[in-house]
Scaffold this active site. Structure first.
Site, PDB file in Angstrom:
ATOM      1  N   ARG A 242       3.787  -8.901  10.329  1.00 16.63           N
ATOM      2  CA  ARG A 242       5.122  -8.330  10.182  1.00 16.63           C
ATOM      3  C   ARG A 242       6.126  -9.296   9.446  1.00 16.63           C
ATOM      4  O   ARG A 242       7.259  -8.450   9.465  1.00 16.63           O
ATOM      5  CB  ARG A 242       5.385  -7.872  11.551  1.00 16.63           C
TER       6      ARG A 242
ATOM      7  N   ASP B 216      -3.536   7.187   5.674  1.00 13.53           N
ATOM      8  CA  ASP B 216      -3.164   6.047   5.938  1.00 13.53           C
ATOM      9  C   ASP B 216      -3.651   5.695   7.078  1.00 13.53           C
ATOM     10  O   ASP B 216      -3.962   6.366   7.998  1.00 13.53           O
ATOM     11  CB  ASP B 216      -1.561   5.972   5.735  1.00 13.53           C
ATOM     12  N   GLU B 217      -3.819   4.149   7.292  1.00 16.07           N
ATOM     13  CA  GLU B 217      -4.484   3.592   8.488  1.00 16.07           C
ATOM     14  C   GLU B 217      -5.630   4.113   8.704  1.00 16.07           C
ATOM     15  O   GLU B 217      -5.627   4.436  10.181  1.00 16.07           O
ATOM     16  CB  GLU B 217      -3.298   3.951   9.736  1.00 16.07           C
TER      17      GLU B 217
ATOM     18  N   GLN C 282      -6.794  -4.932  10.897  1.00 14.27           N
ATOM     19  CA  GLN C 282      -5.562  -4.346  11.605  1.00 14.27           C
ATOM     20  C   GLN C 282      -5.981  -3.235  12.440  1.00 14.27           C
ATOM     21  O   GLN C 282      -4.884  -2.369  13.101  1.00 14.27           O
ATOM     22  CB  GLN C 282      -4.448  -4.032  10.513  1.00 14.27           C
TER      23      GLN C 282
ATOM     24  N   LYS D 170       0.818  -1.204   0.009  1.00 13.16           N
ATOM     25  CA  LYS D 170      -0.037  -0.054  -0.110  1.00 13.16           C
ATOM     26  C   LYS D 170       0.860   1.280  -0.053  1.00 13.16           C
ATOM     27  O   LYS D 170       0.510   2.169  -0.795  1.00 13.16           O
ATOM     28  CB  LYS D 170      -0.964   0.123   1.313  1.00 13.16           C
ATOM     29  N   THR D 171       2.212   1.248   0.629  1.00  7.57           N
ATOM     30  CA  THR D 171       2.897   2.460   0.555  1.00  7.57           C
ATOM     31  C   THR D 171       3.291   2.576  -0.720  1.00  7.57           C
ATOM     32  O   THR D 171       3.415   3.832  -1.094  1.00  7.57           O
ATOM     33  CB  THR D 171       4.251   2.346   1.447  1.00  7.57           C
TER      34      THR D 171
END
Length: 775
Positions: free
Chosen positions: A626, A228-229, A272, A40-41
């Site tokens: 992660r 984001d997030e 998340q 996504k980044t």
DNA sequence: AGAAATATACTTTTT
DNA sequence: GTATATTTCT
């Protein structure tokens, strides 16, 4: 309205079709549902770069919100590597930093001055403590913690004192009292010209709503907003985004608004979401399509980070959360190694396993900085640190008890704050008698009442020391302090000879005698404190080097808003230790997820909260995802917490991972032995979650009998509570071999034997569950 | 006023 | 076990 430009450009190379769509889509609203590790980044940076490259937007028209400052600078770097200098004028920052920036520019619009300071949670608590004491609210059951969390919750819901008071029940003394506390707190903050963390967002929203012409300025300016997030935004942050994406109100009468609302792109993954306790509202992302009709949704499911084994484990864990859209992460890169499991006898034993495996990875060529160790609570670092030090493994604890929370650092910072924001009485009071200069509580009260009587600030009252009727020594002390602050203030404003923050701090610390007092002290701890203060001086120098134009207030702002993950240094050459929360958004070659036990993960505090266990499962999911190549799950049978030892059970989440994905070096099977029946046997089916549990009813396929989940299956379990042991007895331990009992302490289920093993050194064993027998 | 000694909670995660 | 709060002593 919307269109997808079909082009082939370097910005699209190597992107899958969904990623391309997310980069290219143009329209009012776009939701990118990005599973963990789905790039996504990359999508976000390429999207921004595309906007800049095609001249659809100037850098100054882009606002990108990230979760941490580290993520922000990473994003800026990556955009810069795509489009060069054009990246520089963009706003890429956290919610809090962006709001500070807006508030500093607009503070004077609504009764603040632009040199406001920011109260961190410690400052808020200190203030609340004083208020609760003054109001004697503790008799009604108020504590600093309850009041702080209630105020924070209200502010995150955009409630202020007045709106709370309107809905309050005045027959309930507790509600009346809370209203007063809330009112006192808000009044003290604004008279100190200060905002707390929650204010930064809430006040910005208030500013936009109260002053449409101010809002219009930002609504016109930002043409593309990216968040984001998004799953971790709270109501205030949501409201802020809504304000910014409204069509600007046209001030000229009778004209149509010629400016379209800003285009909004949000990225998130409801699996998340781990900050509900902080007010994050998962509905913000779940209901995005309803909030922004016509929004395009793009789903990114292909994972470019982890092996399939790791992803399968993650998928199968998260599928136990009902009430979610089904989403399956997959990779084209193969299964990879199995997940390694280990059950330690104690927390130390577990830590030793982690240390041993880290050395093993290292021997195979993995760098320390590619390895991370996660845990649920900060207190779990102790055992890990002890073993790491003994094993000579370089490590860095990310976040945790922070540098800036130490008393000597807060003292030094209070000096700086007192200079930058004289209205901040909390900071003034803190330095008043630090170092000791004979100004006690009585004198402090005198000054405070003088200030109140004469309608001046506490700071200004210090200028009238001679009129307070105090002794000559005390008067002199006050005068000196007042003059020192004035001098520092002049220095900070005029910057003679290019002096900056370090010089101001240096002046304050030396002339106040604070540093000398620490150095001269005979308390051995003060030596370390002096070193910490010097460290802070070094920090200011570093800051000034990186920000030659930065003034005192900029430094203070930056320090207030650092996130735990911000001080992660990728080139440090050490293993990173952090909480699962801090780990969000990061990735490592090898990940150790420790303390996978009931009452820890899920944490016992979460059991009562609605949605608690589901959020803890997401936390576990975040931890698993992660890992790129290697994942280690570990737990301990017993855990020492503040003094005594308690028996731990394997986490319910462990059985949600298919058994064939985990290779147990030591399974919980022989470790979970407890007396009596097992209401929570490891592979008992659990209410509601039928799902996949890892251990079939029959025999596990693991080869060594030691690694079987034998006890849970056969019902044979160890219970040594009847075992009589005394100093001098010889015993045999299944892992450590033979040894001699040195001492027995504790009683009943807590009996502990201290044993000197012939081969494995000295250990403390909880007799009830230890795999031992008398010989 | 300040230091030392004793009592007492408190343990989730964080911008 | 730790950090802080309250007390007692100098």
């Amino acid at each position: 309205m919307s269109s997808t430009v079909e082009t082939s450009s370097p910005l699209l190379d190597g992107l899958n079709p969904q990623q391309r769509e997310a980069v290219l889509y143009r329209g009012p609203a776009l939701l990118i549902v990005a599973g963990a590790g789905s790039g996504k980044t990359r999508v976000l940076t390429h999207r921004i770069a595309g906007l800049l490259e095609s001249r659809e937007a100037w850098p100054s028209q882009i606002l990108a919100i990230t979760f941490t400052n580290k993520a922000a600078s990473e994003m800026r770097d990556r955009v810069r590597s795509l489009v060069g200098q054009a990246a520089d004028g963009m706003w890429i920052s956290t919610f809090h930093s962006a709001c500070v920036r807006i508030l500093r520019r607009e503070a004077e619009q609504f009764g603040y001055s632009k040199n406001f300071t920011i109260y961190d949670s410690g400052d808020s608590r200190a203030l609340l403590k004083r208020i609760i004491k003054e109001r004697e609210a503790d008799v009604l059951g108020f504590t600093v913690a309850t009041a702080a969390s209630k105020i924070s919750k209200l502010k995150n819901e955009l409630a202020d004192v007045e709106s709370y008071a309107r809905g309050a029940n005045f027959n309930d003394p507790a509600e009346v009292m809370f209203t007063q506390i809330f009112r006192d707190y808000s009044r003290e903050l604004s008279s100190a010209n200060a905002f707390d963390f929650d204010d930064l967002i809430a006040q910005t929203v208030y500013l936009f709503r109260a002053f449409p012409h101010v809002a219009a300025e930002y609504q016109k300016r930002f043409r593309h907003i990216l968040v984001d997030e998004y799953q971790d935004t709270n109501h205030a942050q949501y409201a802020l985004i809504r304000e910014l994406t409204k069509a600007p109100e046209e001030v000229d009468v009778g004209l149509f608004s010629s400016v379209e609302p800003a285009s909004l792109t949000v990225v998130g993954d409801s699996d998340q979401s781990i900050y509900a306790f902080r007010g994050a509202d998962i509905r913000n992302i779940v209901e995005f399509e309803r909030d922004f009709p016509g929004a395009r949704v793009v789903l990114l499911e292909q994972n470019y980070r982890s092996t399939q084994n790791i992803l399968s484990a993650a998928n199968s864990v998260i599928s136990n959360n009902f009430d979610r859209k089904d989403k399956k992460l997959w990779t084209a890169d193969g299964d990879g190694d199995k997940i390694v499991g280990y059950t330690g006898y104690t927390g130390h034993d577990e830590a030793q396993f982690v240390a041993d495996e880290i050395q093993g990875l290292r021997d195979k060529g993995m760098a320390y900085h590619d390895i991370a160790v996660f845990y649920r609570t900060n207190s779990q670092t102790r055992a890990l640190e002890e073993i790491f030090i003994r094993s000579a493994i370089p490590y860095k604890v990310v976040g945790g008890t922070k540098f800036y929370e130490r008393a000597e650092i807060k003292d030094s910072m209070a000096y700086l704050i007192a200079v930058a924001n004289p209205a901040d009485t909390l900071a003034m009071r803190r330095i008043l008698n630090t170092p000791k200069r004979g100004i006690g509580p009585a004198t402090e009260t005198t000054i405070a009442s003088f200030a109140e009587a004469n309608g001046m600030t506490f700071r200004d009252a210090l200028r009238y020391a001679g009129e307070l009727g105090l002794g000559p020594k005390v008067t002199r002390s006050i005068d000196d302090l007042s003059q020192l602050l004035d001098e520092a203030s002049v220095m900070a404003d005029t910057r003679p000879d290019g002096s900056g923050v370090p010089e101001v701090l240096g002046l304050l610390l030396s002339r106040s005698g604070y540093l000398d007092a620490l150095r001269a002290s005979r308390d051995p701890q003060d030596e370390a404190r002096a070193e910490n203060v010097e460290e802070l001086l070094a920090v200011t120098k570093e800051y000034q080097r990186n920000n030659p134009e930065g003034v005192l207030l900029d430094f203070l702002t930056e320090v207030s808003l650092v996130a735990a993950a911000d001080d992660l240094d990728d080139s440090s050459g050490s293993v990173s230790l952090m909480t699962l929360h801090t780990a969000k958004g990061l990735e490592f070659e090898a990940v150790f997820l420790t303390g996978v036990e009931e009452d820890l993960l899920p944490h016992r505090m979460s059991a009562g909260e609605p949605g608690g266990p589901a959020e803890e499962r997401r936390l576990f999911y975040v931890g698993i995802t992660r890992a790129r190549k290697r994942l280690f799950l570990s737990l301990a049978m017993t855990r020492a917490q503040y003094g005594d030892v308690s028996v731990a059970l394997p986490s319910r989440y462990l059985q949600e991972i298919p058994a064939d994905l985990i290779e147990w070096k030591q399974s919980p099977g022989m470790a979970t032995s407890r007396g009596g029946t097992q209401p929570r046997a490891l592979n008992a089916r659990r209410d509601g979650y039928g799902g996949s549990y890892s251990v079939p009813g029959g025999r596990p396929t693991t080869p060594k009998p030691k690694t079987e989940w034998a006890n849970a299956v056969t019902g044979q379990m160890r219970d040594n509570s009847a075992l009589e042991l005394a100093a001098g007895d010889r015993i045999k331990h299944t892992d450590f071999g033979d040894g001699s009992v040195m001492a027995v302490t504790g009683e009943g289920a807590r009996r502990i034997a201290e044993v000197q093993f012939d081969g494995a050194g000295r250990k403390r064993l909880l007799i009830k569950v230890a795999p031992i027998e008398k010989i």
